[in-house]
Each structure stands twice: as C-alpha cells, then as structure tokens.
Enzyme design. Structure first.
Site, PDB file in Angstrom:
ATOM      1  N   CYS A 165       0.809  -1.225   0.000  1.00  0.00           N
ATOM      2  CA  CYS A 165       0.000   0.000   0.000  1.00  0.00           C
ATOM      3  C   CYS A 165       0.840   1.272   0.000  1.00  0.00           C
ATOM      4  O   CYS A 165       0.295   2.375  -0.131  1.00  0.00           O
ATOM      5  CB  CYS A 165      -0.927  -0.018   1.202  1.00  0.00           C
ATOM      6  SG  CYS A 165      -1.897  -1.539   1.287  1.00  0.00           S
ATOM      7  N   HIS A 305      -2.528   7.405   6.934  1.00  0.00           N
ATOM      8  CA  HIS A 305      -2.812   6.114   6.286  1.00  0.00           C
ATOM      9  C   HIS A 305      -4.224   5.685   6.668  1.00  0.00           C
ATOM     10  O   HIS A 305      -4.968   5.219   5.814  1.00  0.00           O
ATOM     11  CB  HIS A 305      -1.769   5.091   6.722  1.00  0.00           C
ATOM     12  CG  HIS A 305      -1.872   3.786   6.006  1.00  0.00           C
ATOM     13  ND1 HIS A 305      -1.834   3.686   4.634  1.00  0.00           N
ATOM     14  CD2 HIS A 305      -2.037   2.512   6.471  1.00  0.00           C
ATOM     15  CE1 HIS A 305      -1.946   2.417   4.282  1.00  0.00           C
ATOM     16  NE2 HIS A 305      -2.079   1.682   5.369  1.00  0.00           N
ATOM     17  N   GLU A 316      -0.769   4.770  14.415  1.00  0.00           N
ATOM     18  CA  GLU A 316      -0.376   5.949  13.638  1.00  0.00           C
ATOM     19  C   GLU A 316      -0.596   7.237  14.423  1.00  0.00           C
ATOM     20  O   GLU A 316       0.256   8.139  14.408  1.00  0.00           O
ATOM     21  CB  GLU A 316      -1.155   5.996  12.328  1.00  0.00           C
ATOM     22  CG  GLU A 316      -0.734   7.152  11.430  1.00  0.00           C
ATOM     23  CD  GLU A 316      -1.379   7.117  10.057  1.00  0.00           C
ATOM     24  OE1 GLU A 316      -0.968   7.925   9.200  1.00  0.00           O
ATOM     25  OE2 GLU A 316      -2.295   6.300   9.827  1.00  0.00           O
ATOM     26  N   LYS A 337      -9.474   7.881   3.207  1.00  0.00           N
ATOM     27  CA  LYS A 337      -9.931   6.507   2.970  1.00  0.00           C
ATOM     28  C   LYS A 337     -11.344   6.293   3.504  1.00  0.00           C
ATOM     29  O   LYS A 337     -12.022   5.342   3.102  1.00  0.00           O
ATOM     30  CB  LYS A 337      -8.981   5.501   3.614  1.00  0.00           C
ATOM     31  CG  LYS A 337      -7.648   5.325   2.899  1.00  0.00           C
ATOM     32  CD  LYS A 337      -6.838   4.209   3.516  1.00  0.00           C
ATOM     33  CE  LYS A 337      -5.496   4.023   2.809  1.00  0.00           C
ATOM     34  NZ  LYS A 337      -4.525   5.080   3.162  1.00  0.00           N
ATOM     35  N   HIS A 342      -9.731   1.879   0.496  1.00  0.00           N
ATOM     36  CA  HIS A 342      -8.280   1.699   0.434  1.00  0.00           C
ATOM     37  C   HIS A 342      -7.891   1.218  -0.957  1.00  0.00           C
ATOM     38  O   HIS A 342      -8.189   0.089  -1.337  1.00  0.00           O
ATOM     39  CB  HIS A 342      -7.857   0.695   1.495  1.00  0.00           C
ATOM     40  CG  HIS A 342      -6.380   0.619   1.716  1.00  0.00           C
ATOM     41  ND1 HIS A 342      -5.460   1.296   0.945  1.00  0.00           N
ATOM     42  CD2 HIS A 342      -5.645  -0.076   2.639  1.00  0.00           C
ATOM     43  CE1 HIS A 342      -4.240   1.026   1.368  1.00  0.00           C
ATOM     44  NE2 HIS A 342      -4.324   0.194   2.399  1.00  0.00           N
ATOM     45  N   PHE A 403       1.696  -3.674   3.866  1.00  0.00           N
ATOM     46  CA  PHE A 403       2.002  -5.000   4.416  1.00  0.00           C
ATOM     47  C   PHE A 403       3.475  -5.309   4.166  1.00  0.00           C
ATOM     48  O   PHE A 403       4.004  -5.069   3.082  1.00  0.00           O
ATOM     49  CB  PHE A 403       1.150  -6.071   3.741  1.00  0.00           C
ATOM     50  CG  PHE A 403      -0.290  -6.098   4.193  1.00  0.00           C
ATOM     51  CD1 PHE A 403      -0.723  -5.381   5.291  1.00  0.00           C
ATOM     52  CD2 PHE A 403      -1.217  -6.875   3.510  1.00  0.00           C
ATOM     53  CE1 PHE A 403      -2.051  -5.427   5.703  1.00  0.00           C
ATOM     54  CE2 PHE A 403      -2.551  -6.931   3.903  1.00  0.00           C
ATOM     55  CZ  PHE A 403      -2.962  -6.197   5.005  1.00  0.00           C
TER      56      PHE A 403
END
Length: 416
Positions: A165, A305, A316, A337, A342, A403
């Site tokens: 991502c 994110h 985060e 998002k 996403h 990831f």
C-alpha cells in the site's frame, strides 16, 4: 551538490468518488462515500459484499475495443489518469526532451483480474494449456508505466515500485529524487490498482482485514471510530506530473505545490500488523521532515494512512503525537480513505492529490463516518471529523504504509 527543486504541475484522478480531478475534489470536500454493494461478481458466499468500485467507468470511452482487451483494468486506470495529468500540466509533448521524461508508477498487485481469469479458464477446461497471448503482458505490474511511455514516447527512467500500500508514495519519492539529482526534467508518477475481484476480496477476507459491515456499506470505512472493524477495498488511480522548478517556470506552467521531501522506513516487525508503538511510523515522519528541511511546528495537515483497522489507526496517531508533541493538536489530521476506501498501491497517489488540493482550496477534507469515540485515541487531536474544515494549508504531509512494514511519507509545501 545542490539539489534541484521539484514541483507538481499536473494532476489526474480516477476514484470511487469521482472520475477526474475536479469530481474527486468535489467528492472529498462534500464527504461523499464511494462504498456500495459489489457489482462485478456474485458476493452471496463472501463475508464482505461491498467495496469502493469506480462508478460509471466505461473503458470504451477511453479505448477502442481491441485495445481495451489487451489491458487489465489497473493498466487502463493508469493510462486514463496519466492522460488527464499530462493534459492538466500543459506540457507541449512536441517540444520537450523525451529522453528526460520518466514514468515511475506504483502498483501493489498489478493485473490480478487477468491472472484470476486465466487460471479459472484453465481450471474449467480439459487440462490443455490454452492461455491468452496477452496474459503475461496484461498481468505484470510494470506494464502500466511501460504503456504510458509507449503512448507518449517518454524515454527516461521507466519502472514500477512495489511496496504494497506504500507503492505509489514510493514511486513519488523516487520521481522526486530523479529530478532533484538532475537526471530528469519531468516524471509522470502515481499509481493504480484494480483488486476488487473474486481473488482480491476472498484473499483479504481470509486475512480478516476487511470490514464486514454489510448492513451499511456507506459507513463501513470509519477510521478512528471505536466501532471500526477493518478496511474497505477500493480501486482506481492517481497521477501527478513532477517537474523541475526552473523547467516549469520557464514554460509558464501552473504550479500546484512543491514536493519538499520524502521519508522511508520499515517496521521490521510483522507481516501485516503495525508495530504497536508506531516506531517505524515515527521514524518515517522524522525522516520526511528532515529531508524537507521543515520543522514539526510548520506542518498544518496530515492525511493519514488511516485504514479503519483496530490496530493501525491507534498506532499511527500515537506516532503523530510522539513526533509533533505539543503541536499535534494544532494539525488537521484526516483520513480520506473514509470516503474512497483503500486503493492499495494507488492509495499514496490519490491521497497526495488530496493533500495538494487541500492546499490549493484552503479546505481540509473530512474523516467521515465517525460516531463513537475511541478511548485509546488522544481526544486533543483534531481528526477533522465528519465535516470539511476551512484552513490555510501551507505544509501538508501524506502517510502510507504497506504489508511487510513498508512506510512512506511525502511532504508538500505551497510554492514560494
């Protein structure tokens, strides 16, 4: 050596809340949800039955039928968004030195639908290996920048960055550095993804990564909310034209913003889970600030994110508090998002565009769908909840994490 300044002179977007840059911005500022029941395949037996698909996208509006059959959707999206960005930049493609124009693109997966289709067709047959001759060139992730360069004759650096991502944010940072170091005058950068497929939904469901809020899809992406239960899969593309400042100024280009710096780091912790203390996220933001020569107290907005996962959102925000200290409550923090879902490898691109448009319009898009306070989140933080907020944004940051522990952060400044 003295690094060259890099600016953004063109934008293109193909998203679940708008099929071009202007429509995307309208969706962002109005808090529009792009989530709805999946239309691409039968979801009866799937745990999650919704996603953020593109709306009213017709490949025949952009490609002839023969060309469209040679392109996976992720590559189609790349061509559509990059064409918009190139047109928006006003570049004269007959005059520029095409040896000094690169294409650096991000994709976390690539042609997943093509791979799925070919394998299903083979499995349904008699064992004879009958595969489409375009199977491999449609599937490989690097075909998107390859096709962009072939279409326009751009002969500079050309490749795809793959870091889940964080892919398109990585691409943007690479593009920044190629221009900074004098290797290119212009780079077409961004990312695209088309993973709303049987395999994509099934795979992420198997990981328990997706929301299963089937009774209310439009509210399923709910970053920072105590009831969040996973991310919502999206698709689309975002493209940016990065250009050396003097090159842009000499041709009288419109300049959206300066790309002042980028940071990279790794969690080195877990395949899919973030470090609980956000160590890698702290480092990536510190690296970005240092690279840009910007002090923490100068930052006005951070597009996080913010995927709407139980662990990731808290980690985060803890990292933001650690990096920005007393200034953290003064920052408009948001997660777009909540509206787009996403977009995986394309997330960094469309979220960078959201940050740049927030600077241009003096409006920070909201984090929608927030109803229940999470006691694990510092209540002093301004998460720009549910409604857009007017604010002059002179410095904006955009975070993307993938990831594997891949972290990327990009910083934009109003040009001065």
């Amino acid at each position: 050596m003295e690094l060259k300044r890099v600016v953004v002179t063109g934008l293109g977007a193909l998203t679940p809340i708008g099929n071009n840059k202007d429509a995307y911005w309208e969706g962002l500022k109005n808090g529009k949800s792009g989530c709805a029941p999946i239309t691409y395949f039968d979801t009866e037996k799937f745990k999650t039955k919704f996603a953020c698909e593109l709306k009213d996208y017709d490949p025949n509006a952009y490609f002839d039928r023969k060309e469209a059959r040679k392109l996976d959707r992720f590559a189609q999206y790349a061509l559509v968004s990059s064409d918009e960005a190139i047109a928006d930049s006003g570049l004269d493609l007959e005059q520029i030195d095409k040896f000094r124009v690169g294409v650096i693109w991000g994709a976390g997966i690539g042609g997943l639908e093509t791979f799925q289709t070919e394998v299903l067709n083979y499995a349904a047959g008699d064992g004879t290996p009958r595969f489409n001759p375009f199977f491999i060139p449609k599937m490989i992730a690097d075909i998107a920048p390859g096709n962009i360069s072939i279409k326009h004759g751009f002969m500079g650096p050309n490749y795809t960055t793959v870091s889940a991502c964080a892919s398109s944010a990585n691409a943007l940072i690479d593009a920044l550095n190629y221009i900074r170091l004098g290797h290119c005058d212009v780079v077409v950068t961004g990312g695209s993804e088309a993973a709303v497929t049987i395999a994509g939904m099934g795979g992420f469901n198997a990981m328990h990564a997706l929301s299963t809020r089937n009774e209310s899809p439009e509210t399923a992406s709910r970053p920072f909310d105590a009831t969040r239960d996973g991310f919502v899969l999206g698709e689309g593309a975002g493209a940016l034209i990065l250009e050396e400042y003097e090159h842009a100024k000499a041709r009288g280009a419109k300049i959206y913003a300066e790309v002042a710096g980028g940071g990279l780091s790794s969690d080195a912790y877990h395949m899919t889970a973030p470090h609980p203390d956000g160590i890698g996220v702290v480092r990536v933001m510190e690296n970005c600030l240092r690279d840009a020569g910007v002090k923490p107290e100068e930052v006005d907005a951070i597009n996080t994110h913010g995927t709407s996962t139980p662990l990731g959102d808290v980690a985060e925000l803890k990292a933001i508090s650690a990096v920005f200290g007393e200034h953290a409550p003064n920052i408009n923090i948001n997660s777009t998002k909540s509206m787009t879902g996403h977009l995986l490898g394309a997330a960094g691109a469309i979220e960078a565009i959201a940050s740049i448009l927030a600077m241009e319009h003096g409006v920070v898009p909201p984090t929608i769908n927030h109803t229940v306070v999470d006691e694990n989140i510092d209540p002093k933080l301004n998460l720009t909840l549910n409604k857009a907020q007017k604010r002059e944004v002179r410095v904006a940051m955009s975070n993307t994490f993938g990831f594997g522990g891949h972290n990327a952060c990009v910083l934009f400044k109003k040009i001065s």
